[in-house]
Enzyme design. Structure first.
Site, short mmCIF file in Angstrom:
data_model
loop_
_atom_site.label_atom_id
_atom_site.label_comp_id
_atom_site.label_asym_id
_atom_site.label_seq_id
_atom_site.Cartn_x
_atom_site.Cartn_y
_atom_site.Cartn_z
N CYS A 676 0.81 -1.22 0.00
CA CYS A 676 0.00 0.00 0.00
C CYS A 676 0.84 1.27 0.00
O CYS A 676 0.29 2.38 -0.05
CB CYS A 676 -0.94 0.00 1.20
SG CYS A 676 -1.97 -1.48 1.27
N HIS A 808 -1.93 7.85 6.50
CA HIS A 808 -2.30 6.62 5.79
C HIS A 808 -3.74 6.26 6.14
O HIS A 808 -4.54 5.99 5.26
CB HIS A 808 -1.33 5.50 6.17
CG HIS A 808 -1.47 4.28 5.33
ND1 HIS A 808 -1.34 4.29 3.96
CD2 HIS A 808 -1.74 2.99 5.67
CE1 HIS A 808 -1.52 3.07 3.49
NE2 HIS A 808 -1.77 2.26 4.51
N HIS A 846 -9.72 2.69 0.31
CA HIS A 846 -8.30 2.33 0.27
C HIS A 846 -7.97 1.87 -1.14
O HIS A 846 -8.44 0.82 -1.59
CB HIS A 846 -8.02 1.22 1.27
CG HIS A 846 -6.56 0.97 1.50
ND1 HIS A 846 -5.56 1.44 0.66
CD2 HIS A 846 -5.92 0.27 2.47
CE1 HIS A 846 -4.39 1.06 1.12
NE2 HIS A 846 -4.57 0.34 2.21
#
Length: 931
Positions: A676, A808, A846
């Site tokens: 990620c 994040h 996400h």
């Protein structure tokens, strides 16, 4: 507050300091060590070509020695195991099984090409649910209702048994898990990333490692690259690509995994390392050609690339005595390469002065590993002072020239007293990249003067590596749910609302894959996501054949469309892009199109499983055969001859290559995966190449289309997804919601952007990175803080002067708590105002590899609008978060961002990935006038 940077063991390094190869790992069929590889390379050609089938399947590796839990080992791709072993043997070869490396500052760079076996197996298992339904319906249609349900259940159970199934599949299949595994096994806490650039992968990986070592961001780098026969489809598709015009083993696709341990020469000598050879310089260029990917046959570009390599190495072509060719492609390609080399080498040399050879004569073509195999061969040859034997002379170059192909090993004499032995490695890629790397032997008693060595002066009170050169962002493009461009993205952000909703039946077939409730290996417990519409036609002005465009992966088409937003806008007065470039895209290295192509052509396997089911045992052979034929016709049959253009759509770097070729950019394409954190890893690669002077501009960012049944099922199996919707930092946070997205940025050195008259949208001041070297899944506040500290070690300002953090924000209680704890570790102190925190995930879900690009875009737009953006869906801030220790606020409404006297507005972006990969980026607004 603890924001003191780590100290390197060395003073600032010369910008062109040689890089020492101090360890070699080699896993090739019949050769499982550096010594065995050297022996294989020196065998007569007919002996080397006979005893092995080109496979590494017989290599038995004990994964327990790497501390891998049994629950995870079954979910690991075989390539992970091979690369762990190659890394172990490389470190042992360097003597680091007995003495430690600078583990805090050792990077791990991995290169792979195409998908991995677990990716194909997982995709086939999930698609098997569709086959099971088709089988059940076919039986019901024949009046076999009793057998129908049993057959479907037996089929899925047999697939799980045969293909494997684990909650850890999503992590175990990822290419970026490989460097993370290596880091965890050997406690390396530097950068970890995987990359792919077709058969130029090794060269791109080595160039990045060399850049990091010279920049002082690492003290050692472990580079590992490999190829394995993961899919029989690849063998069929790649046949003409690799073998055209080749002879013997060089015409065979083979398996191989190699590893090199690199250090700056000064550190290697300080540590008393045995140095096999020195890397002096690596030059890469791209022959931009619209249309299907192909190798470059432009002799002029080959010669220009070689010239750049020799100039960067500060050596003359005439001093190079051996050239290792990473050969593949047509006779025309080989002729162009040799003609260029002859043009560089042949003017002052007598015929036959320089030797030429190729490791592929012995081991075949190992794709991503091919360049590493070649560099390892040359390093061993320089170390042993022996020119290894080659195949018959290449007849592609007529007339007398400087090269010869020795058929037996011969002593390697010095070119002249006092001069070191030197060699070059040259290669081309199917994406049009041309590579040239220069090496020389290590002569510790005769130090090599570094021509034009450049050192950087330190400012008072700064760390060993002073403030890094600012990088200007001069263009941006984006596509996220409900947001076709950056302007629309910002309007969604300002609205404070999300773009998350139940996905269409096309995305998630609910009968097959949706089961709200408990965890399952076959179903998703959520139907919420934030998908985008995939482009159906090429961007205006691009002439791409319809069958080729349809064959491209959806992520590649999205990258091409997004790049068009910022490249097309350059027609409005900005100068054209000139010079050398780079297109670095954070991406999943295993594309959906690649998995789909493999699955479509696995109908034979599915039929073999179905034909042996106990539920069908009572059927006559002809009835069973008729049944399977009926299912085949209903189920997609992709067992026809693959189109040549399908190959382009299976390369993760293909999106970057499309941009370069279709827009005519001399820009080497690379896909970067760091889970990620992939987008910030891609930006890091681009920033490093700009600061080193290797490129003049870079297009960088990330893409991933995670709203697929496959991703939703695999992530649900591990309990990663929210059962509602993602709510970063909320007391009710229970996981993330998947989203699709892409954001790309055009980068230049700040002074170059000002000179060229570009509009500077903001500047990148630093990117810090680390690996936890702990759990692959559980977040670690200490590792995240380390990345943040490393970012601030590159700049002259303190954490207290950063106004806004684009976090994040995974929306898990554990992840949010670890992230805020790491922020408190570094950012807490005597702040004039609270640190403001937000996350793009609250709006767009996400987006995995694109997450860091989404965060960077949100922070950049906030800087330009002088507005702190609001988050979405935050009801009650989690009281367990150490927010007050910073102190910080998480706004739910847009806020004015006032300027601060004497300094620009500053923002930070965090991105953390599975495997303990951590990145932290520092941004500044641009103000007119001198810095």
């Amino acid at each position: 507050m603890n924001s003191q940077p780590e100290q390197s063991r060395s003073a600032p390094r010369p910008a062109d300091e040689p890089v020492a190869i101090v360890g070699i790992g080699a896993l090739y069929p019949g050769a499982h060590s550096a010594d065995a590889y050297w022996s294989l390379l020196n065998q007569p050609l007919n002996r080397a070509s006979s005893p092995h089938d080109g496979s590494l399947d017989d290599l038995d590796i004990d994964v327990a020695r790497f501390g891998i839990p049994p629950a995870q080992s079954g979910a690991m791709a075989r390539m992970q195991i091979l690369m762990l072993e190659a890394a172990r043997r490389c470190l042992a070869d360097a003597g680091h099984d007995a003495r430690s490396l600078p583990d805090e500052r050792t990077d791990v760079v991995v290169g792979t090409c195409f998908g991995l076996d677990r990716q194909y197996a997982n995709a086939l298992r999930i698609e098997g649910s569709r086959y099971a339904r088709d089988l059940r319906r076919a039986l019901e249609g024949r009046g076999e209702s009793d057998a129908a349900g049993r057959a479907a259940a037996e089929f899925q159970e047999e697939l799980r048994r045969g293909l494997g199934a684990s909650p850890h599949d999503r992590v175990g299949e990822m290419a970026s898990t490989i460097p993370a595994r290596i880091a965890a096994a050997f406690k390396f806490r530097g950068r970890t990333l995987a990359l792919e650039s077709a058969d130029a992968t090794s060269f791109v990986g080595l160039a990045h490692a060399v850049t990091s070592l010279r920049a002082g961001t690492a003290d050692a780098a472990l580079v590992v690259a490999g190829h394995r026969r993961e899919s029989p489809l690849l063998e069929r598709m790649i046949e003409g690509w690799v073998t055209a015009g080749a002879e013997g083993q060089a015409g065979r696709l083979a398996e191989g995994v190699g590893a090199l341990l690199l250090k700056p020469l000064s550190l290697a000598e300080q540590d008393g390392d045995r140095v096999y050879a020195r890397i002096l310089h690596c030059a890469l260029r791209l022959d931009a050609q619209p249309g299907p990917f192909r190798r470059s046959s432009a002799a002029g570009l080959h010669r220009t690339t070689a010239r750049a390599a020799y100039r960067g190495a500060a050596v003359t072509p005439e001093s190079v005595q051996y050239v290792e060719r990473v050969g593949a492609g047509s006779p025309e390609d080989a002729a162009a390469e040799l003609a260029a080399l002859a043009g560089e080498h042949g003017v002052q040399l007598l015929p036959g002065t320089a030797a030429v050879g190729s490791a592929q004569d012995r081991i075949g073509h190992t794709l991503a590993n091919a360049g590493l195999a070649a560099v390892s061969k040359v390093a061993l040859a320089l170390h042993h002072r022996t020119v290894p034997p080659s195949a018959a002379p290449d007849r592609a170059l007529p007339g007398p020239h400087a090269f010869r192909s020795p058929t037996t090993a011969e002593p390697w004499e010095r070119p002249a007293p006092g001069l070191p032995r030197r060699a070059a490695v040259t290669g081309t890629s199917v994406t049009g990249a041309v590579c040239h790397l220069v090496m020389e032997e290590h002569t510790p008693t005769e130090p090599r003067p570094v021509a034009g060595a450049r050192t950087r002066e330190r400012r008072p009170g700064q760390s060993a590596h002073p403030a890094a050169e600012p990088i200007a962002i001069v263009g941006m493009g984006a596509k996220f749910a409900g947001s076709p461009d950056p302007e629309a993205f910002w309007q969604v952000v300002l609205s404070g609302q999300d773009r998350i909703a139940p996905v269409s039946e096309r995305v998630l077939d609910r009968e097959l894959y949706y089961a709200p409730g408990s965890l399952s290996l076959t179903h998703s417990y959520t139907e919420l996501a934030a998908p985008i519409d995939v482009p159906e036609v090429p961007p205006p002005g691009l002439d791409i054949a319809p069958d080729r465009y349809r064959s491209l992966d959806a992520a590649q088409r999205t990258v091409l469309e997004t790049a068009g937003q910022l490249l097309d806008r350059r027609d409005g007065g900005a100068p054209p892009l000139v010079g050398r470039g780079l297109v670095a895209v954070g991406s999943n290295l295993g594309l959906t199109r690649d998995r789909q192509a493999h699955t479509e052509r696995s109908i034979g396997y599915l039929e073999s499983v179905a034909g042996a089911l106990p539920a069908l045992a009572g059927l006559a052979d002809d009835v069973r055969e008729s049944l399977l034929k009926e299912v085949r016709e209903e189920h997609h049959d992709g067992d026809g001859p693959p189109y040549p253009v399908l190959l382009d759509g299976r390369l993760a770097s293909g999106g970057a290559a499309l941009v370069a070729h279709e827009y005519g950019l001399d820009a080497v394409p690379v896909a970067v995966e760091a889970a990620c954190a992939s987008s910030l890893a891609a930006l890091d690669v681009a920033v490093g190449a700009l600061r080193s002077g290797d490129v003049d501009y870079a297009l960088a960012g990330g893409v991933e289309l995670a709203c697929t049944a496959r991703d939703m099922v695999l992530c649900s199996a591990l309990g990663l997804l929210s059962r509602g919707r993602i709510t970063p930092f909320d007391a009710a946070a229970d996981g993330f919601t998947p989203g699709d997205g892409c954001a790309l940025f055009m980068l230049k050195r700040y002074e170059d952007a000002r000179r060229d008259g570009d509009t500077v949208l903001g500047t990148i001041r630093a990117i810090g990175a680390s690996n936890d070297a702990k759990s692959l899944i559980a977040p670690d506040a200490e590792g995240q803080a380390r990345a943040i500290q490393r970012a601030f070690a590159q700049v002259e300002f303190a954490p207290e002067t950063v106004d806004y953090l684009e976090a994040h924000g995974t929306g898990t209680k554990v992840g949010d708590r670890a992230e805020i704890a790491s922020v408190a570790e570094v950012y807490s102190g005597s702040r004039d105002a609270p640190l403001l925190i937000g996350s793009a995930k609250s709006h767009f879900g996400h987006t995995y590899a694109a997450a860091g690009a989404a965060g960077t875009l949100r922070a950049l737009l906030a800087l330009r609008a002088a507005t702190v953006p609001p988050g979405a869906n935050l009801s009650t801030l989690n009281p367990d978060l150490p927010i007050d220790a910073i102190p910080a606020l998480v706004p739910t409404e847009a806020m004015a961002w006032p300027s601060v006297r004497g300094r620009p507005r500053r923002a930070a972006v965090s991105s953390f990935g599975t495997g303990g990969t951590n990145y932290h980026l520092l941004l500044e607004e641009h103000r007119d006038g001198p810095r």
